[in-house]
Design an enzyme around this catalytic site. Structure first.
Site, short mmCIF file in Angstrom:
data_model
loop_
_atom_site.label_atom_id
_atom_site.label_comp_id
_atom_site.label_asym_id
_atom_site.label_seq_id
_atom_site.Cartn_x
_atom_site.Cartn_y
_atom_site.Cartn_z
N ASN A 9 0.87 -1.18 0.00
CA ASN A 9 0.00 0.00 0.00
C ASN A 9 0.91 1.22 0.00
O ASN A 9 1.42 1.62 1.04
CB ASN A 9 -0.90 -0.02 1.24
CG ASN A 9 -1.77 1.22 1.32
OD1 ASN A 9 -1.87 1.97 0.34
ND2 ASN A 9 -2.39 1.44 2.47
N TRP A 10 1.11 1.78 -1.19
CA TRP A 10 2.02 2.94 -1.29
C TRP A 10 1.39 4.20 -0.72
O TRP A 10 2.08 5.21 -0.55
CB TRP A 10 2.37 3.18 -2.77
CG TRP A 10 3.31 2.18 -3.37
CD1 TRP A 10 3.86 1.09 -2.77
CD2 TRP A 10 3.82 2.20 -4.72
NE1 TRP A 10 4.68 0.42 -3.66
CE2 TRP A 10 4.67 1.08 -4.85
CE3 TRP A 10 3.63 3.05 -5.82
CZ2 TRP A 10 5.33 0.79 -6.06
CZ3 TRP A 10 4.28 2.76 -7.00
CH2 TRP A 10 5.13 1.64 -7.12
N HIS A 97 -9.68 0.82 4.01
CA HIS A 97 -8.47 1.08 4.80
C HIS A 97 -8.80 2.03 5.94
O HIS A 97 -9.64 2.93 5.79
CB HIS A 97 -7.38 1.68 3.90
CG HIS A 97 -6.04 1.70 4.57
ND1 HIS A 97 -5.70 2.70 5.46
CD2 HIS A 97 -5.00 0.85 4.52
CE1 HIS A 97 -4.48 2.44 5.92
NE2 HIS A 97 -4.02 1.33 5.37
N GLU A 99 -7.37 4.52 7.05
CA GLU A 99 -7.21 5.96 6.74
C GLU A 99 -8.41 6.47 5.95
O GLU A 99 -8.80 7.64 6.09
CB GLU A 99 -5.88 6.16 5.98
CG GLU A 99 -4.70 5.99 6.93
CD GLU A 99 -3.42 5.48 6.29
OE1 GLU A 99 -3.29 5.53 5.05
OE2 GLU A 99 -2.55 5.04 7.05
N GLY A 236 2.54 -0.99 4.33
CA GLY A 236 2.67 0.41 3.97
C GLY A 236 4.13 0.80 3.80
O GLY A 236 4.76 0.55 2.78
N GLY A 237 4.70 1.40 4.85
CA GLY A 237 6.05 1.97 4.79
C GLY A 237 7.10 1.07 4.14
O GLY A 237 7.85 1.52 3.26
C1 PEP Z 1 -1.01 0.13 5.88
O1 PEP Z 1 -1.09 1.31 5.60
O2 PEP Z 1 -1.85 -0.63 5.41
C2 PEP Z 1 0.07 -0.31 6.76
C3 PEP Z 1 -0.02 -1.48 7.31
O3 PEP Z 1 1.11 0.58 6.95
P1 PEP Z 1 2.50 0.25 7.69
O4 PEP Z 1 3.01 -1.05 7.10
O5 PEP Z 1 3.38 1.41 7.35
O6 PEP Z 1 2.22 0.12 9.14
#
Ligand code: PEP
Length: 254
Positions: A9-10, A97, A99, A236-237
């Site tokens: 997930n960019w 998600h 967010e 994500g990151g």
């Molecule tokens: C995400 O945004 O779905 C996520 C899990 O982010 P991160 O891996 O950065 O915690």
């Protein structure tokens, strides 16, 4: 065995040039995907087609959108429909998600509509659920997640739920560097599978890929993905760093 999935997930990151460099760097690493393993890239809308082009011909590697509209088409400025995503050849879409739930006020009922419209257009939702820190601290995470699943998914038929993809993402672990322990992840994943089994039967529940999301990185992926009910991750990151995401892909259960 159900599908084991590493989904990136960019979010709203990278320029086009950076996106292309990231994908090229990833393609230069040895991605060892067997027929039950998938890598899916959730990229910003403007990069879907260029990234798809770069990944063209790669087996078990897909591009996905991070969202779609709950509406079919029409006067919804700034929105992107499931029909549009289908028309450019996508097979997956991330829905719900945390967010989107937090900043765009998407609720369980709207997410049920998004799931429906995605499936009408042959897109497999990667349906996100998960609790915030206060809910975890109150110890009510199971009933909270159960309601998310019930209100957004339980109207689907057993046929639609077969091979479904759910991502459990405890909000307190997203982007915080705080990962749920592998025991906490397994406990919730087993609970989610039991909720789906109670509604659809164990045989169908066993086909559902349940991904864990929340600060997954190369260094912890093997342990988390090694749990019996964890079928990969939504990342994500660490998905923005080629060597990290390659390590995560190569940590999927064989
Ligand atoms: C995400 O945004 O779905 C996520 C899990 O982010 P991160 O891996 O950065 O915690």
């Amino acid at each position: 065995m159900r599908k084991q999935i590493a989904a990136a997930n960019w979010k709203m990151n990278l320029s086009l040039l950076q996106a292309e460099e990231l994908v090229k760097a990833l393609l230069e690493t040895d991605l060892l995907l067997n027929e039950k393993q998938l890598a899916i890239f959730g990229v910003p809308f403007p990069y879907i087609l260029p990234v798809k082009q770069l990944l063209n011909g790669k087996k078990n590697v897909f591009v996905t959108a991070q969202n779609c509209s709950a509406n079919k088409n029409g006067a919804y400025t700034g929105e992107t429909s499931a029909e549009m995503l289908e028309s450019i050849g996508l097979k997956y879409v991330i829905i719900g998600h945390s967010e989107r739930r937090e900043y765009h006020h998407e609720n369980n009922a709207e997410l049920a509509q998004k799931v429906n419209i995605a499936m009408d257009h042959h897109l497999q939702p990667i349906f996100c659920c998960g609790e915030s820190l206060p809910i975890r601290e109150a110890g009510t995470q199971n009933s909270y997640v159960e309601i998310q699943l019930k209100e957004s998914l339980f109207h689907l038929s057993a046929d639609q739920i077969r091979n479904f993809i759910i991502a459990y993402e405890p909000i307190w672990a997203i982007g915080t560097g705080k990962t749920a322990s592998s025991e906490q992840a397994q406990e919730m994943h087993a609970f989610i599978r039991s909720v789906m089994a109670a509604q659809y039967g164990q045989e169908i529940a066993d086909t559902i890929s349940i991904l864990y999301g929340g600060s997954v990185k190369g260094a912890n992926a093997v342990e988390i993905f090694g749990q019996p009910d964890v079928d990969g991750g939504l990342v994500g990151g660490a998905s923005l760093v080629a060597t990290e995401f390659a390590a995560i892909i190569n940590s999927l259960k064989k």
